[in-house]
Scaffold this motif. Structure first.
Motif, PDB file in Angstrom:
ATOM      1  N   ARG A   4       0.844  -1.204   0.000  1.00  0.00           N
ATOM      2  CA  ARG A   4       0.000   0.000   0.000  1.00  0.00           C
ATOM      3  C   ARG A   4       0.872   1.245   0.000  1.00  0.00           C
ATOM      4  O   ARG A   4       1.912   1.297   0.673  1.00  0.00           O
ATOM      5  CB  ARG A   4      -0.928  -0.007   1.210  1.00  0.00           C
ATOM      6  CG  ARG A   4      -1.988  -1.096   1.132  1.00  0.00           C
ATOM      7  CD  ARG A   4      -2.959  -1.013   2.273  1.00  0.00           C
ATOM      8  NE  ARG A   4      -3.979  -2.035   2.154  1.00  0.00           N
ATOM      9  CZ  ARG A   4      -5.292  -1.795   2.241  1.00  0.00           C
ATOM     10  NH1 ARG A   4      -5.715  -0.570   2.442  1.00  0.00           N
ATOM     11  NH2 ARG A   4      -6.160  -2.781   2.131  1.00  0.00           N
ATOM     12  N   GLU A  21      -1.755   8.676   4.604  1.00  0.00           N
ATOM     13  CA  GLU A  21      -3.130   8.472   4.139  1.00  0.00           C
ATOM     14  C   GLU A  21      -3.795   9.809   3.809  1.00  0.00           C
ATOM     15  O   GLU A  21      -4.479   9.938   2.791  1.00  0.00           O
ATOM     16  CB  GLU A  21      -3.927   7.724   5.203  1.00  0.00           C
ATOM     17  CG  GLU A  21      -3.512   6.271   5.372  1.00  0.00           C
ATOM     18  CD  GLU A  21      -4.244   5.583   6.482  1.00  0.00           C
ATOM     19  OE1 GLU A  21      -4.944   6.280   7.268  1.00  0.00           O
ATOM     20  OE2 GLU A  21      -4.134   4.348   6.594  1.00  0.00           O
ATOM     21  N   LEU A  25      -5.273  11.299   0.219  1.00  0.00           N
ATOM     22  CA  LEU A  25      -6.619  11.859   0.079  1.00  0.00           C
ATOM     23  C   LEU A  25      -6.576  13.304  -0.412  1.00  0.00           C
ATOM     24  O   LEU A  25      -7.514  13.776  -1.078  1.00  0.00           O
ATOM     25  CB  LEU A  25      -7.364  11.784   1.419  1.00  0.00           C
ATOM     26  CG  LEU A  25      -7.660  10.364   1.934  1.00  0.00           C
ATOM     27  CD1 LEU A  25      -8.266  10.422   3.324  1.00  0.00           C
ATOM     28  CD2 LEU A  25      -8.606   9.641   0.970  1.00  0.00           C
ATOM     29  N   VAL A  36      -3.228   9.760  -7.212  1.00  0.00           N
ATOM     30  CA  VAL A  36      -3.888   8.677  -6.480  1.00  0.00           C
ATOM     31  C   VAL A  36      -4.795   9.273  -5.421  1.00  0.00           C
ATOM     32  O   VAL A  36      -4.391  10.184  -4.689  1.00  0.00           O
ATOM     33  CB  VAL A  36      -2.844   7.749  -5.812  1.00  0.00           C
ATOM     34  CG1 VAL A  36      -3.535   6.635  -5.032  1.00  0.00           C
ATOM     35  CG2 VAL A  36      -1.908   7.168  -6.845  1.00  0.00           C
ATOM     36  N   ASP A  37      -6.021   8.750  -5.326  1.00  0.00           N
ATOM     37  CA  ASP A  37      -6.919   9.245  -4.279  1.00  0.00           C
ATOM     38  C   ASP A  37      -7.622   8.105  -3.546  1.00  0.00           C
ATOM     39  O   ASP A  37      -8.580   8.323  -2.816  1.00  0.00           O
ATOM     40  CB  ASP A  37      -7.956  10.211  -4.864  1.00  0.00           C
ATOM     41  CG  ASP A  37      -8.763   9.600  -6.007  1.00  0.00           C
ATOM     42  OD1 ASP A  37      -8.640   8.373  -6.222  1.00  0.00           O
ATOM     43  OD2 ASP A  37      -9.498  10.335  -6.659  1.00  0.00           O
ATOM     44  N   GLU A  38      -7.140   6.881  -3.720  1.00  0.00           N
ATOM     45  CA  GLU A  38      -7.716   5.730  -3.030  1.00  0.00           C
ATOM     46  C   GLU A  38      -6.676   5.110  -2.112  1.00  0.00           C
ATOM     47  O   GLU A  38      -5.556   4.809  -2.529  1.00  0.00           O
ATOM     48  CB  GLU A  38      -8.209   4.687  -4.034  1.00  0.00           C
ATOM     49  CG  GLU A  38      -9.373   5.177  -4.890  1.00  0.00           C
ATOM     50  CD  GLU A  38      -9.908   4.081  -5.801  1.00  0.00           C
ATOM     51  OE1 GLU A  38      -9.414   2.933  -5.678  1.00  0.00           O
ATOM     52  OE2 GLU A  38     -10.788   4.371  -6.611  1.00  0.00           O
ATOM     53  N   THR A  41      -4.658   1.651  -2.826  1.00  0.00           N
ATOM     54  CA  THR A  41      -3.786   1.514  -3.987  1.00  0.00           C
ATOM     55  C   THR A  41      -2.425   0.958  -3.585  1.00  0.00           C
ATOM     56  O   THR A  41      -1.812   1.416  -2.623  1.00  0.00           O
ATOM     57  CB  THR A  41      -3.595   2.878  -4.678  1.00  0.00           C
ATOM     58  OG1 THR A  41      -4.878   3.401  -5.038  1.00  0.00           O
ATOM     59  CG2 THR A  41      -2.737   2.738  -5.926  1.00  0.00           C
TER      60      THR A  41
END
Length: 241
Positions: A4, A21, A25, A36-38, A41
């Motif tokens: 991750r 994290e 976001l 990336v926004d998940e 991932t």
């Protein structure tokens, strides 16, 4: 090996896993050119292009993991920087340790043991509530607490609609009308000790954390630090399995 993104970022000492994290976001992380926004991932720093705020993470340049125990004096905050210009624990460390980040916090008016590391996995383990890592404090309060108040502290009190976990509470000295209490707790809510004391009608005069799990402040003067040895790190992992 794919992991991750927040774990990879923490392993590089850029931020704690929780902070990583939030960075994801907030759109501060790119994977192979795409934002990336998940949080789920995954990536491999050896084969994927990972950028954090425009800085490329190189798979062959992952820093060595460092574990440091600091005796924080009062008047410092447990962050890497402060927009208000207050002194942080980083001001107590040489620049070669400025890639580390604090595991948990002690408030501005409290002192004592704070662990800093770039090992995001261990930091996450120590901070996760399910592991119930013991933290030991010396707390000076005004007056002499009644047996009833001490019993309530041991049993737990309601904070934010949820009871605190049972604690070990022992008065070890009475000096000049005030009391010195040894306290062991297995959780770390925001300003928990001060809030519990206030709930019980007790005024905290001084608060010092003297131990985290198997670590103590023996031979570490205020404002000083030491590196952990391999056995101590192994024990911290064992305590959080």
């Amino acid at each position: 090996m794919a992991e991750r993104l927040q774990k990879i970022i923490s392993q590089y000492g850029i931020a704690s896993r929780r902070q990583a994290e939030q960075m994801i976001l907030d759109g501060q992380v790119r994977l192979n050119g795409a934002v990336v926004d998940e949080l789920g991932t995954k990536a491999d720093p050896n084969s994927d292009r990972i950028e954090v705020n425009g800085k490329l993470l190189r798979g062959d340049r992952q820093p060595d993991q460092v574990y440091l125990l600091l005796n924080k004096p009062r008047g410092f905050i447990c962050t890497r920087s402060d927009p208000k210009g207050r002194r942080t624990v980083m001001d107590l460390l040489p620049k070669n340790f400025h890639h580390l980040y604090p595991v948990g916090r002690l408030d501005y008016d409290s002192s004592g043991a704070i662990l800093l590391t770039n090992d995001g996995d261990l930091a996450n383990r120590l901070l996760h509530p399910r592991h119930h890592v013991i933290k030991t404090y010396m707390v000076w309060v005004r007056g002499n607490p009644s047996h009833e108040k001490l019993a309530k502290w041991r049993q737990g009190v309601m904070l934010d609609g949820k009871p605190t976990l049972p604690a070990k509470v022992k008065v070890i000295a009475n000096e000049a009308g005030n009391s010195k209490i040894k306290l062991e707790i297995k959780e770390g809510r925001n300003r928990q000790i001060r809030r519990v004391a206030e709930h019980l009608g007790l005024e905290v005069l001084e608060l010092r954390r003297v131990g985290i799990a198997n670590l103590t402040l023996k031979d570490i003067a205020p404002g000083r630090y030491r590196l952990l040895n391999a056995q101590e790190v192994e024990q911290l992992y064992a305590d959080t399995n």
